[in-house]
Motif scaffolding. Structure first.
Motif, PDB file in Angstrom:
ATOM      1  N   LEU A 105     -21.530 -14.433  13.794  1.00 46.85           N
ATOM      2  CA  LEU A 105     -20.586 -15.486  14.175  1.00 46.85           C
ATOM      3  C   LEU A 105     -20.443 -15.520  15.688  1.00 46.85           C
ATOM      4  CD1 LEU A 105     -19.085 -13.746  11.554  1.00 46.85           C
ATOM      5  CD2 LEU A 105     -17.760 -15.854  11.626  1.00 46.85           C
ATOM      6  N   ASP A 106     -20.652 -16.684  16.271  1.00 48.58           N
ATOM      7  CA  ASP A 106     -20.403 -16.881  17.699  1.00 48.58           C
ATOM      8  C   ASP A 106     -19.005 -17.465  17.850  1.00 48.58           C
ATOM      9  OD1 ASP A 106     -22.885 -15.998  18.775  1.00 48.58           O
ATOM     10  OD2 ASP A 106     -23.806 -17.823  17.993  1.00 48.58           O
ATOM     11  N   LEU A 107     -18.109 -16.688  18.445  1.00 49.01           N
ATOM     12  CA  LEU A 107     -16.698 -17.049  18.515  1.00 49.01           C
ATOM     13  C   LEU A 107     -16.210 -17.089  19.956  1.00 49.01           C
ATOM     14  CD1 LEU A 107     -15.373 -14.740  15.642  1.00 49.01           C
ATOM     15  CD2 LEU A 107     -16.012 -17.162  15.481  1.00 49.01           C
ATOM     16  N   GLN A 108     -15.230 -17.946  20.191  1.00 48.99           N
ATOM     17  CA  GLN A 108     -14.513 -17.961  21.456  1.00 48.99           C
ATOM     18  C   GLN A 108     -13.201 -17.225  21.237  1.00 48.99           C
ATOM     19  OE1 GLN A 108     -16.012 -19.322  24.129  1.00 48.99           O
ATOM     20  NE2 GLN A 108     -14.410 -18.639  25.530  1.00 48.99           N
ATOM     21  N   CYS A 109     -12.986 -16.143  21.952  1.00 48.93           N
ATOM     22  CA  CYS A 109     -11.794 -15.315  21.785  1.00 48.93           C
ATOM     23  C   CYS A 109     -10.797 -15.662  22.883  1.00 48.93           C
ATOM     24  CB  CYS A 109     -12.159 -13.833  21.830  1.00 48.93           C
ATOM     25  SG  CYS A 109     -13.391 -13.376  20.607  1.00 48.93           S
ATOM     26  N   ASP A 110      -9.704 -16.309  22.500  1.00 51.01           N
ATOM     27  CA  ASP A 110      -8.681 -16.742  23.448  1.00 51.01           C
ATOM     28  C   ASP A 110      -7.460 -15.834  23.369  1.00 51.01           C
ATOM     29  OD1 ASP A 110     -10.167 -19.010  24.288  1.00 51.01           O
ATOM     30  OD2 ASP A 110      -9.544 -20.074  22.484  1.00 51.01           O
TER      31      ASP A 110
ATOM     32  N   GLU B 227     -17.703 -22.960   9.419  1.00 51.84           N
ATOM     33  CA  GLU B 227     -17.972 -22.821   7.989  1.00 51.84           C
ATOM     34  C   GLU B 227     -17.923 -21.359   7.564  1.00 51.84           C
ATOM     35  OE1 GLU B 227     -21.585 -24.732   6.886  1.00 51.84           O
ATOM     36  OE2 GLU B 227     -20.933 -26.737   7.518  1.00 51.84           O
ATOM     37  N   GLN B 228     -18.408 -20.469   8.403  1.00 51.76           N
ATOM     38  CA  GLN B 228     -18.380 -19.044   8.078  1.00 51.76           C
ATOM     39  C   GLN B 228     -16.947 -18.523   8.034  1.00 51.76           C
ATOM     40  OE1 GLN B 228     -21.237 -18.721  11.408  1.00 51.76           O
ATOM     41  NE2 GLN B 228     -22.117 -17.019  10.232  1.00 51.76           N
ATOM     42  N   LEU B 229     -16.099 -18.979   8.964  1.00 56.70           N
ATOM     43  CA  LEU B 229     -14.697 -18.561   8.954  1.00 56.70           C
ATOM     44  C   LEU B 229     -13.975 -19.119   7.735  1.00 56.70           C
ATOM     45  CD1 LEU B 229     -13.695 -18.904  12.719  1.00 56.70           C
ATOM     46  CD2 LEU B 229     -14.258 -16.823  11.450  1.00 56.70           C
TER      47      LEU B 229
ATOM     48  N   VAL C 291     -11.514 -17.982   2.306  1.00 56.18           N
ATOM     49  CA  VAL C 291     -11.494 -18.026   0.833  1.00 56.18           C
ATOM     50  C   VAL C 291     -11.456 -16.609   0.274  1.00 56.18           C
ATOM     51  CG1 VAL C 291     -12.810 -18.661  -1.220  1.00 56.18           C
ATOM     52  CG2 VAL C 291     -12.621 -20.270   0.683  1.00 56.18           C
ATOM     53  N   LEU C 292     -12.268 -15.730   0.837  1.00 52.99           N
ATOM     54  CA  LEU C 292     -12.253 -14.327   0.390  1.00 52.99           C
ATOM     55  C   LEU C 292     -10.888 -13.694   0.623  1.00 52.99           C
ATOM     56  CD1 LEU C 292     -15.684 -12.907   1.645  1.00 52.99           C
ATOM     57  CD2 LEU C 292     -15.102 -13.717  -0.632  1.00 52.99           C
ATOM     58  N   ALA C 293     -10.298 -14.002   1.769  1.00 53.28           N
ATOM     59  CA  ALA C 293      -8.974 -13.430   2.062  1.00 53.28           C
ATOM     60  C   ALA C 293      -7.948 -13.943   1.073  1.00 53.28           C
ATOM     61  CB  ALA C 293      -8.555 -13.793   3.491  1.00 53.28           C
ATOM     62  N   GLY C 294      -8.022 -15.223   0.710  1.00 59.38           N
ATOM     63  CA  GLY C 294      -7.074 -15.788  -0.234  1.00 59.38           C
ATOM     64  C   GLY C 294      -7.140 -15.112  -1.587  1.00 59.38           C
TER      65      GLY C 294
END
Length: 280
Positions: free
Chosen positions: A237-242, A266-268, A273-276
């Motif tokens: 996952l390529d993420l921007q961490c703010d 889409e990956q997040l 869904v898994l967390a839910g």
């Protein structure tokens, strides 16, 4: 009536006053009793359902400050309610800059409102004090752990598994940024701050890498940065961490949004869904 009886009554009243959507759960549907279920509060506070039930029933011999702090956050208590909870549990309320510091309700509201976007709240020394479900799914559970295990920087230099999600090519830059941020945070605290100094002393004794970076005397708070995470279920996952600062408390909201053009949204959503599923 004992103090633990009153503690149980207070916990039950706060639990029953919460709606599912108040803590980021899906709303709607019928419930046989008002508020959240005991097992839902236990999950939010990282406590066992049995232990929490015994707390409500006044059947525990004692309760730790860490458990009280986790419950205060899970129940979205105000600062005054948090202090009252600590006193019912037989402890003095912790100061603002302690490991069990109060998280203001506005910050917790933002945490819940982010939905599929992973986010967590840390104090000024990068101790994780609250997470949303998406952050737990992405990063694992960090809030409410004993000793210094909720501190991101302590874990980075003492527990190799804490680096497993990060691209090895970024490890050096991340470690350097963490140390510079820790020095900046420690400088804002009162001289001789015990919590921060304990972490520094232990890291100097245990990690040559930390000692070398600490000796460089770099000072710089964490800023927005792009990171590549390697998740065992969601992939790369390529993420921007703010980082968003709360002027009132000095706490920081760290959010992990999809980097533009990366397709990580889409990956997040998949991780959300898994967390839910963990909460039902």
């Amino acid at each position: 009536m004992t103090g633990l009886d009153e503690l149980g009554r207070f916990l039950r009243s706060r639990r029953e006053a919460l709606l599912p959507e108040d803590v980021g759960f899906p709303g709607g549907g019928r419930r046989r009793t008002p508020g959240l279920r005991r097992e839902e509060i236990a999950l939010l506070a990282a406590l066992s359902a049995d232990y929490y039930s015994r707390l409500e029933q006044g059947r525990t011999g004692s309760v730790s400050p860490a458990a009280l702090a986790s419950l205060a956050r899970a129940m979205r208590l105000s600062a005054d309610e948090r202090d009252y909870l600590f006193r019912l549990g037989g402890h003095q309320p912790p100061p603002r800059n302690s490991a069990h510091a109060h998280v203001d309700p506005a910050m917790l509201f933002l945490l819940d409102a982010l939905g599929d976007t992973p986010a967590q709240v840390t104090d000024d020394l990068c101790t994780v004090i609250a997470q949303n479900r998406a952050a737990t799914a992405l990063l694992g559970r960090w809030a409410g752990l004993p000793d210094h295990k909720s501190n991101v920087i302590w874990r980075w230099f003492t527990d190799p598994s804490s680096r497993a999600l990060n691209d090895p090519a970024e490890h050096l830059a991340i470690g350097r940024a963490y140390v510079a941020d820790f020095r900046a945070g420690l400088a804002r605290r009162p001289p001789g701050d015990r919590y921060g100094q304990e972490i520094v002393d232990e890291l100097l004794a245990r990690s040559p890498e930390f000692a070398e970076l600490w000796a460089a005397h770099e000072v710089a708070p964490l800023a927005s940065v792009r990171k590549r995470l390697l998740h065992p279920e969601a992939g790369a996952l390529d993420l921007q961490c703010d980082v968003v600062l709360s002027p009132e408390t000095g706490h920081r909201l760290h959010l992990f949004r999809p980097a533009p053009g990366s397709g990580a949204g889409e990956q997040l959503a998949f991780l959300s869904v898994l967390a839910g599923q963990l909460f039902h």
